[in-house]
Write a protein that holds these residues in place. Structure first.
Motif, PDB file in Angstrom:
ATOM      1  N   LEU A   1     -57.234   3.482 -38.007  1.00  0.00           N
ATOM      2  CA  LEU A   1     -58.167   4.482 -37.453  1.00  0.00           C
ATOM      3  C   LEU A   1     -57.690   5.886 -37.795  1.00  0.00           C
ATOM      4  CD1 LEU A   1     -58.970   2.823 -34.026  1.00  0.00           C
ATOM      5  CD2 LEU A   1     -60.660   3.481 -35.743  1.00  0.00           C
TER       6      LEU A   1
ATOM      7  N   TRP B   1     -60.705  -5.222 -40.039  1.00  0.00           N
ATOM      8  CA  TRP B   1     -61.585  -5.132 -41.210  1.00  0.00           C
ATOM      9  C   TRP B   1     -61.847  -3.678 -41.559  1.00  0.00           C
ATOM     10  CZ3 TRP B   1     -63.652  -9.212 -44.075  1.00  0.00           C
ATOM     11  CH2 TRP B   1     -63.330 -10.485 -43.595  1.00  0.00           C
TER      12      TRP B   1
ATOM     13  N   HIS C   1     -65.233  -4.268 -48.712  1.00  0.00           N
ATOM     14  CA  HIS C   1     -65.197  -4.840 -47.369  1.00  0.00           C
ATOM     15  C   HIS C   1     -64.050  -5.837 -47.350  1.00  0.00           C
ATOM     16  CE1 HIS C   1     -66.786  -6.304 -43.557  1.00  0.00           C
ATOM     17  NE2 HIS C   1     -66.830  -7.540 -44.019  1.00  0.00           N
TER      18      HIS C   1
ATOM     19  N   THR D   1     -64.352  -1.305 -43.920  1.00  0.00           N
ATOM     20  CA  THR D   1     -65.601  -1.290 -44.691  1.00  0.00           C
ATOM     21  C   THR D   1     -65.802   0.116 -45.228  1.00  0.00           C
ATOM     22  OG1 THR D   1     -66.475  -2.910 -43.121  1.00  0.00           O
ATOM     23  CG2 THR D   1     -68.069  -1.873 -44.623  1.00  0.00           C
TER      24      THR D   1
ATOM     25  N   SER E   1     -58.435   6.488 -41.394  1.00  0.00           N
ATOM     26  CA  SER E   1     -59.862   6.714 -41.679  1.00  0.00           C
ATOM     27  C   SER E   1     -60.218   8.187 -41.531  1.00  0.00           C
ATOM     28  CB  SER E   1     -60.740   5.863 -40.759  1.00  0.00           C
ATOM     29  OG  SER E   1     -60.734   6.368 -39.430  1.00  0.00           O
TER      30      SER E   1
ATOM     31  N   LEU F   1     -68.422   6.298 -46.133  1.00  0.00           N
ATOM     32  CA  LEU F   1     -68.242   5.426 -44.963  1.00  0.00           C
ATOM     33  C   LEU F   1     -66.831   4.868 -44.996  1.00  0.00           C
ATOM     34  CD1 LEU F   1     -70.138   4.054 -42.717  1.00  0.00           C
ATOM     35  CD2 LEU F   1     -70.082   2.059 -44.205  1.00  0.00           C
ATOM     36  N   TYR F   2     -66.193   4.839 -43.830  1.00  0.00           N
ATOM     37  CA  TYR F   2     -64.862   4.237 -43.732  1.00  0.00           C
ATOM     38  C   TYR F   2     -64.730   3.713 -42.310  1.00  0.00           C
ATOM     39  CZ  TYR F   2     -60.029   3.520 -45.194  1.00  0.00           C
ATOM     40  OH  TYR F   2     -58.830   2.963 -45.560  1.00  0.00           O
ATOM     41  N   LEU F   3     -65.155   2.484 -42.109  1.00  0.00           N
ATOM     42  CA  LEU F   3     -65.204   1.905 -40.767  1.00  0.00           C
ATOM     43  C   LEU F   3     -64.051   0.939 -40.542  1.00  0.00           C
ATOM     44  CD1 LEU F   3     -68.972   0.956 -40.271  1.00  0.00           C
ATOM     45  CD2 LEU F   3     -67.764   3.017 -39.515  1.00  0.00           C
ATOM     46  N   ILE F   4     -63.524   0.993 -39.339  1.00  0.00           N
ATOM     47  CA  ILE F   4     -62.453   0.083 -38.910  1.00  0.00           C
ATOM     48  C   ILE F   4     -63.033  -0.822 -37.827  1.00  0.00           C
ATOM     49  CG2 ILE F   4     -60.126  -0.043 -37.970  1.00  0.00           C
ATOM     50  CD1 ILE F   4     -60.417   1.509 -40.686  1.00  0.00           C
ATOM     51  N   SER F   5     -62.964  -2.129 -38.074  1.00  0.00           N
ATOM     52  CA  SER F   5     -63.566  -3.077 -37.142  1.00  0.00           C
ATOM     53  C   SER F   5     -62.608  -4.215 -36.855  1.00  0.00           C
ATOM     54  CB  SER F   5     -64.842  -3.696 -37.740  1.00  0.00           C
ATOM     55  OG  SER F   5     -65.727  -2.712 -38.190  1.00  0.00           O
ATOM     56  N   LYS F   6     -62.907  -4.924 -35.764  1.00  0.00           N
ATOM     57  CA  LYS F   6     -62.147  -6.142 -35.527  1.00  0.00           C
ATOM     58  C   LYS F   6     -63.100  -7.323 -35.381  1.00  0.00           C
ATOM     59  CE  LYS F   6     -61.624  -5.886 -30.523  1.00  0.00           C
ATOM     60  NZ  LYS F   6     -60.700  -5.874 -29.390  1.00  0.00           N
ATOM     61  N   ASP F   7     -62.569  -8.475 -35.686  1.00  0.00           N
ATOM     62  CA  ASP F   7     -63.284  -9.722 -35.508  1.00  0.00           C
ATOM     63  C   ASP F   7     -62.978 -10.198 -34.088  1.00  0.00           C
ATOM     64  OD1 ASP F   7     -64.026 -12.366 -35.389  1.00  0.00           O
ATOM     65  OD2 ASP F   7     -63.263 -12.862 -37.381  1.00  0.00           O
ATOM     66  N   PRO F   8     -64.023 -10.313 -33.251  1.00  0.00           N
ATOM     67  CA  PRO F   8     -63.744 -10.691 -31.856  1.00  0.00           C
ATOM     68  C   PRO F   8     -62.981 -12.013 -31.739  1.00  0.00           C
ATOM     69  CG  PRO F   8     -66.082 -10.104 -32.158  1.00  0.00           C
ATOM     70  CD  PRO F   8     -65.454 -10.124 -33.521  1.00  0.00           C
TER      71      PRO F   8
ATOM     72  N   GLN G   1     -63.889  -7.609 -50.707  1.00  0.00           N
ATOM     73  CA  GLN G   1     -65.149  -7.903 -51.399  1.00  0.00           C
ATOM     74  C   GLN G   1     -65.711  -6.600 -51.972  1.00  0.00           C
ATOM     75  OE1 GLN G   1     -68.318  -8.777 -48.658  1.00  0.00           O
ATOM     76  NE2 GLN G   1     -69.536  -9.840 -50.188  1.00  0.00           N
TER      77      GLN G   1
END
Lengths: 102, 102
Positions: A25, A53, A7, A55, A28, A39-46, A92
């Motif tokens: 994206l 990010w 992560h 994960t 991924s 699992l291969y997730l693409i995220s953003k911190d609002p 992490q």
């Protein structure tokens, strides 16, 4: 279960967060076809528009490491590198014990 | 995609990390049946025997909040509470843009 999870955050230079997210994206979709990828997730911190990010959950660290060899991945990395604000930090590392959804 | 993700740590008092993980693994089986739950992973940090990480992805924050109402969840929370070293911190909130595996 005992799977390998990572992560971590990639930070783009000012104004490039969305472009970086879009490259990740795309990555991924390639990487998730690799052996052992769950699992291969693409995220953003609002609260942080320039960070993205990632994960990941893999059967093993070895499977993760081999994912760089998936055709097309290196090209996407070379597109992403000039957008980064500094070197990517190591994410992490966790050991997934179990749960649901993968 | 735009889903609601939470990534957070629960720390147990000395010697109770494994027991806490086992309660959370049981909880993951219940919670993952709730509406809107895509991912509910229980992990440990190889360098911290008393901590357990929970990584969740939901359709919305509302779906996450409602998961406390799943039958049996409150009982598991009350089993876990005495094992905790202090109050649980609020986890990292992310917005999942997309990717693979959920």
């Amino acid at each position: 279960m005992n799977k390998y999870a990572l992560h971590g955050k990639l930070s783009a230079t000012a104004g490039n967060g969305e472009k970086l997210a879009s490259i990740l994206l795309e990555a991924s979709q390639l990487v998730s076809t690799a052996k052992g990828c769950h699992l291969y997730l693409i995220s953003k911190d609002p609260k942080d528009a320039e960070s993205v990010w990632v994960t990941e959950v893999w059967d093993s660290q070895e499977d993760h490491d081999c994912s760089l060899l998936v055709p097309g991945v290196r090209e996407l990395i070379s597109q992403a590198m000039p957008l980064l604000a500094g070197k990517p930090e190591k994410g992490q590392v966790l050991e997934v014990l179990g749960g649901a959804g993968i």
